[in-house]
Design an enzyme around this catalytic site. Structure first.
Site, PDB file in Angstrom:
ATOM      1  N   ASP A   6      42.149   3.515 -38.418  1.00 60.57           N
ATOM      2  CA  ASP A   6      41.990   3.922 -37.088  1.00 60.57           C
ATOM      3  C   ASP A   6      43.022   4.839 -36.552  1.00 60.57           C
ATOM      4  O   ASP A   6      44.012   4.233 -36.039  1.00 60.57           O
ATOM      5  CB  ASP A   6      41.493   2.824 -36.103  1.00 60.57           C
ATOM      6  CG  ASP A   6      41.522   3.412 -34.755  1.00 60.57           C
ATOM      7  OD1 ASP A   6      41.406   4.706 -34.356  1.00 60.57           O
ATOM      8  OD2 ASP A   6      41.285   2.464 -33.720  1.00 60.57           O
ATOM      9  N   THR A  10      49.493   7.995 -31.261  1.00 57.50           N
ATOM     10  CA  THR A  10      50.318   7.078 -31.309  1.00 57.50           C
ATOM     11  C   THR A  10      50.503   5.983 -32.434  1.00 57.50           C
ATOM     12  O   THR A  10      51.475   5.796 -33.185  1.00 57.50           O
ATOM     13  CB  THR A  10      51.066   6.431 -30.158  1.00 57.50           C
ATOM     14  OG1 THR A  10      49.740   6.346 -29.223  1.00 57.50           O
ATOM     15  CG2 THR A  10      51.599   7.668 -29.169  1.00 57.50           C
ATOM     16  N   VAL A 100      36.516  11.414 -32.252  1.00 57.52           N
ATOM     17  CA  VAL A 100      35.831  10.788 -33.261  1.00 57.52           C
ATOM     18  C   VAL A 100      35.889   9.363 -32.946  1.00 57.52           C
ATOM     19  O   VAL A 100      35.185   8.071 -33.286  1.00 57.52           O
ATOM     20  CB  VAL A 100      36.279  11.223 -34.592  1.00 57.52           C
ATOM     21  CG1 VAL A 100      37.532  10.398 -35.073  1.00 57.52           C
ATOM     22  CG2 VAL A 100      35.061  10.740 -35.564  1.00 57.52           C
ATOM     23  N   ASP A 101      37.133   8.758 -32.112  1.00 59.79           N
ATOM     24  CA  ASP A 101      37.430   7.375 -31.838  1.00 59.79           C
ATOM     25  C   ASP A 101      36.336   7.188 -30.850  1.00 59.79           C
ATOM     26  O   ASP A 101      35.586   5.966 -30.781  1.00 59.79           O
ATOM     27  CB  ASP A 101      38.940   6.931 -31.479  1.00 59.79           C
ATOM     28  CG  ASP A 101      39.479   8.135 -30.612  1.00 59.79           C
ATOM     29  OD1 ASP A 101      38.799   9.017 -30.228  1.00 59.79           O
ATOM     30  OD2 ASP A 101      40.378   7.669 -29.788  1.00 59.79           O
TER      31      ASP A 101
HETATM   32  N1  LIG Z   1      53.157  -2.397 -29.985  1.00 59.58           N
HETATM   33  C1  LIG Z   1      52.273  -1.602 -28.927  1.00 59.58           C
HETATM   34  N2  LIG Z   1      52.717  -0.303 -29.206  1.00 59.58           N
HETATM   35  C2  LIG Z   1      52.324   0.522 -28.252  1.00 59.58           C
HETATM   36  N3  LIG Z   1      51.466   0.391 -27.162  1.00 59.58           N
HETATM   37  C3  LIG Z   1      51.076  -0.858 -27.113  1.00 59.58           C
HETATM   38  C4  LIG Z   1      51.438  -1.954 -28.009  1.00 59.58           C
HETATM   39  N4  LIG Z   1      50.935  -3.151 -27.840  1.00 59.58           N
HETATM   40  C5  LIG Z   1      49.880  -2.711 -26.764  1.00 59.58           C
HETATM   41  N5  LIG Z   1      50.283  -1.360 -26.223  1.00 59.58           N
HETATM   42  C6  LIG Z   1      49.416  -0.821 -25.313  1.00 59.58           C
HETATM   43  O1  LIG Z   1      48.292  -0.426 -25.919  1.00 59.58           O
HETATM   44  C7  LIG Z   1      48.162   0.947 -25.291  1.00 59.58           C
HETATM   45  C8  LIG Z   1      47.801   1.830 -26.655  1.00 59.58           C
HETATM   46  O2  LIG Z   1      46.544   1.151 -27.082  1.00 59.58           O
HETATM   47  P1  LIG Z   1      45.911   1.601 -28.445  1.00 59.58           P
HETATM   48  O3  LIG Z   1      46.698   0.876 -29.491  1.00 59.58           O
HETATM   49  O4  LIG Z   1      44.447   1.013 -28.308  1.00 59.58           O
HETATM   50  O5  LIG Z   1      46.217   2.765 -28.586  1.00 59.58           O
HETATM   51  P2  LIG Z   1      45.386   4.108 -29.007  1.00 59.58           P
HETATM   52  O6  LIG Z   1      44.480   4.554 -27.985  1.00 59.58           O
HETATM   53  O7  LIG Z   1      44.617   3.681 -30.250  1.00 59.58           O
HETATM   54  O8  LIG Z   1      46.566   4.954 -29.397  1.00 59.58           O
HETATM   55  P3  LIG Z   1      46.497   6.342 -29.960  1.00 59.58           P
HETATM   56  O9  LIG Z   1      44.945   6.565 -30.342  1.00 59.58           O
HETATM   57  O10 LIG Z   1      46.939   7.195 -29.085  1.00 59.58           O
HETATM   58  O11 LIG Z   1      47.437   5.918 -31.126  1.00 59.58           O
HETATM   59  C9  LIG Z   1      49.156   1.161 -24.721  1.00 59.58           C
HETATM   60  O12 LIG Z   1      48.955   2.074 -23.492  1.00 59.58           O
HETATM   61  C10 LIG Z   1      50.167   0.192 -24.346  1.00 59.58           C
HETATM   62  O13 LIG Z   1      50.264  -0.252 -23.066  1.00 59.58           O
HETATM   63  C1  LIG Z   2      40.948  11.458 -25.828  1.00 57.74           C
HETATM   64  C2  LIG Z   2      41.728  10.856 -27.451  1.00 57.74           C
HETATM   65  C3  LIG Z   2      43.039  11.369 -27.356  1.00 57.74           C
HETATM   66  C4  LIG Z   2      41.629   9.196 -27.082  1.00 57.74           C
HETATM   67  O1  LIG Z   2      41.839   8.811 -28.264  1.00 57.74           O
HETATM   68  C5  LIG Z   2      40.846  11.337 -28.496  1.00 57.74           C
HETATM   69  O2  LIG Z   2      39.388  10.753 -28.252  1.00 57.74           O
HETATM   70  C6  LIG Z   2      40.751  12.638 -28.559  1.00 57.74           C
HETATM   71  O3  LIG Z   2      41.904  13.260 -28.984  1.00 57.74           O
HETATM   72  N1  LIG Z   2      39.680  13.388 -27.940  1.00 57.74           N
HETATM   73  C7  LIG Z   2      39.448  14.783 -28.070  1.00 57.74           C
HETATM   74  C8  LIG Z   2      39.140  15.383 -27.002  1.00 57.74           C
HETATM   75  C9  LIG Z   2      37.873  14.970 -26.188  1.00 57.74           C
HETATM   76  O4  LIG Z   2      37.367  13.882 -26.601  1.00 57.74           O
HETATM   77  O5  LIG Z   2      37.406  15.660 -25.593  1.00 57.74           O
HETATM   78  K   LIG Z   3      42.135   5.239 -29.603  1.00 58.59           K
END
Ligand SMILES: Nc1ncnc2c1ncn2[C@@H]1O[C@H](COP(=O)(O)OP(=O)(O)OP(=O)(O)O)[C@@H](O)[C@H]1O
Ligand SMILES: CC(C)(CO)[C@@H](O)C(=O)NCCC(=O)O
Ligand SMILES: [K+]
Length: 279
Positions: A6, A10, A100-101
């Site tokens: 996934d 970030t 896609v997530d």
């Molecule tokens: N180790 C960590 N690093 C970064 N964020 C973390 C961590 N642990 C918890 N968080 C929290 O989780 C959130 C990020 O959640 P998640 O891991 O679901 O990100 P994500 O949406 O998958 O990120 P992305 O898709 O942008 O990489 C951040 O807002 C932060 O507050």
């Molecule tokens: C909104 C995020 C960044 C959440 O991870 C991702 O689903 C994304 O890049 N979406 C594309 C824009 C949209 O869903 O309309």
């Molecule tokens: K996500």
């Protein structure tokens, strides 16, 4: 073993799933980067028979990752947002533009609960709705807790919200900058999710089950006023439903799927909305 990825903007999350027993053997997360190093970033590919990927990172990151994996693994499935899948029709004007997530989370939630609201509390907070019958309405995207905090630039970015705090404390007025910021962004996120949920149920005339996932799901869950379930593996659940590989998956059983409480009655949701309008 099956490797599920996934890849977010970030963080990139991975897990290894046993293809025979369907058990999750290990999991991890690394910062999303340009180049993957099997062995240090992701598990040793020698044990992997198949890979399933959901990626919202830049196209180049996905291309390089897939190229690397195809050299080492026989089966590589890459999820895409499509116009229709598993009984759900995508509500976007251009379906492929839906992250896609979000699509994976929505498909998994619909598979589990039927018409529903699925919320991903990650870097962004996304809120998606599918009506009973499978029509995805589209959704909402707002900045996640960390992004909201960083955008304020008040020097509080390194002080995270303690995920074990009680919602009551987090919603109280802050008595210093760190508290004021943490409580402010928490109030913003929680109010938005509560309000969006109630508004959409009201407009559509149906109370929908609510599912939450993502890094901040646990803390946001504490501030939710309506029944809901947490499903940390929701995005992976979409990969399982779209590309079933194990016998449990073929039978429709998704890993870590929670039992989803029934929603409160629509009249109650409407009464809550009417009350908040009067104030
Ligand atoms: N180790 C960590 N690093 C970064 N964020 C973390 C961590 N642990 C918890 N968080 C929290 O989780 C959130 C990020 O959640 P998640 O891991 O679901 O990100 P994500 O949406 O998958 O990120 P992305 O898709 O942008 O990489 C951040 O807002 C932060 O507050
Ligand atoms: C909104 C995020 C960044 C959440 O991870 C991702 O689903 C994304 O890049 N979406 C594309 C824009 C949209 O869903 O309309
Ligand atoms: K996500």
């Amino acid at each position: 073993m099956i490797l599920d990825l996934d890849i977010g903007n970030t963080l990139s999350k991975w897990r290894l799933k046993d293809s025979v027993s369907s058990e999750i053997r290990s999991r991890g997360a690394v910062w999303t980067r340009e180049e993957w190093r099997p062995g240090s970033d992701i598990p040793d590919l020698d044990v992997v028979e198949a890979v399933r990927i959901s990626s919202v990172a830049r196209r180049a990151v996905l291309q390089d990752t897939v190229a690397l994996l195809r050299r080492r693994v026989g089966v590589v499935h890459v999820a895409r947002s499509t116009r229709e899948a598993l009984g759900v029709t995508n509500g976007y004007e251009e379906p492929s533009r839906l992250g896609v997530d979000r699509w994976m989370g929505t498909l998994a939630s619909y598979h589990l609960a039927g018409g529903c609201c699925s919320v991903d509390c990650g870097s962004a907070i996304t809120i998606d709705f599918v009506l009973p019958g499978g029509r995805h309405l589209g959704g909402y995207i707002l900045p996640g807790l960390r992004l909201m905090k960083e955008s304020l630039q008040l020097g509080t970015r390194n002080v995270a919200i303690d995920p074990d705090s009680e919602a009551d404390e987090l919603l109280a007025p802050g008595k210093n900058t760190v508290e004021a910021v943490n409580h402010g962004i928490y109030m913003a996120a929680v109010s938005a999710v509560n309000r969006v949920y109630a508004e959409v149920c009201d407009r559509e005339g149906v109370a929908m089950p609510l599912l939450l996932t993502g890094g901040d799901a646990r803390v946001i869950s504490r501030g939710m006023r309506v029944p809901h379930a947490l499903w940390p593996d929701m995005v992976y659940g979409g990969l399982e439903a779209c590309f079933p590989l194990t016998s449990a998956e073929r039978a429709g059983r998704l890993s870590g799927a929670p039992s989803v409480p029934p929603p409160v009655a629509l009249e109650k949701i409407r009464a809550g909305l009417a009350f908040s309008m009067l104030l």
